[in-house]
Motif scaffolding. Sequence first.
Motif, PDB file in Angstrom:
ATOM      1  N   PHE A  97      40.174  33.375  38.268  1.00 37.38           N
ATOM      2  CA  PHE A  97      40.965  34.653  38.574  1.00 37.38           C
ATOM      3  C   PHE A  97      39.832  35.513  39.316  1.00 37.38           C
ATOM      4  CE2 PHE A  97      41.722  38.871  37.889  1.00 37.38           C
ATOM      5  CZ  PHE A  97      43.046  38.935  38.576  1.00 37.38           C
ATOM      6  N   ILE A  98      38.629  35.397  38.858  1.00 43.08           N
ATOM      7  CA  ILE A  98      37.667  36.458  39.514  1.00 43.08           C
ATOM      8  C   ILE A  98      37.140  35.933  40.882  1.00 43.08           C
ATOM      9  CG2 ILE A  98      35.191  37.198  39.253  1.00 43.08           C
ATOM     10  CD1 ILE A  98      35.817  37.360  36.380  1.00 43.08           C
ATOM     11  N   ALA A 110      39.170  33.962  42.734  1.00 43.87           N
ATOM     12  CA  ALA A 110      40.139  34.284  43.948  1.00 43.87           C
ATOM     13  C   ALA A 110      40.064  35.644  44.468  1.00 43.87           C
ATOM     14  CB  ALA A 110      41.514  33.980  43.109  1.00 43.87           C
ATOM     15  N   VAL A 111      39.839  36.568  43.314  1.00 39.64           N
ATOM     16  CA  VAL A 111      39.873  37.973  43.675  1.00 39.64           C
ATOM     17  C   VAL A 111      38.631  38.289  44.710  1.00 39.64           C
ATOM     18  CG1 VAL A 111      39.444  40.478  42.701  1.00 39.64           C
ATOM     19  CG2 VAL A 111      41.020  38.956  41.757  1.00 39.64           C
ATOM     20  N   THR A 116      39.295  37.033  48.109  1.00 39.64           N
ATOM     21  CA  THR A 116      40.198  37.867  48.928  1.00 39.64           C
ATOM     22  C   THR A 116      39.756  38.978  49.400  1.00 39.64           C
ATOM     23  OG1 THR A 116      41.381  38.651  46.969  1.00 39.64           O
ATOM     24  CG2 THR A 116      42.307  36.600  48.091  1.00 39.64           C
ATOM     25  N   GLN A 117      38.808  39.563  48.497  1.00 36.13           N
ATOM     26  CA  GLN A 117      38.348  40.872  48.976  1.00 36.13           C
ATOM     27  C   GLN A 117      37.049  40.896  49.903  1.00 36.13           C
ATOM     28  OE1 GLN A 117      39.163  43.942  47.789  1.00 36.13           O
ATOM     29  NE2 GLN A 117      40.937  42.812  46.906  1.00 36.13           N
TER      30      GLN A 117
END
Length: 97
Positions: A19-20, A22-23, A26-27
């Motif tokens: 999750f981290i 992926a974030v 994307t950022q």
Amino acid sequence: MLGWLRAALAFSLLVASVFIGAVFATQNTSVVPLSLFVITLPEQTMAVWLLLFLIAGLATGSLISSGIVLRQRAGLAALRRENTRLKQRMERAPSNG
């Protein structure tokens, strides 16, 4: 009993890491060229460069630490052989008492 707890903790760490990651990917979408001394690599996003260097660092660290572990195991095996040899020598020696 603690096996399921260990598995649940490992799974939750894996999910949190994905999750981290992926974030983070994307950022950080800005495209960055990478210059290493005389080599210029093609432009990629910052997340790609950082994740590639993270993987390279993990692989390098794993190789170095496995080399150290193998050397220590070889030393331990040599010491165990010497210990066995000395025990056999003590058993064969006549007792003075």
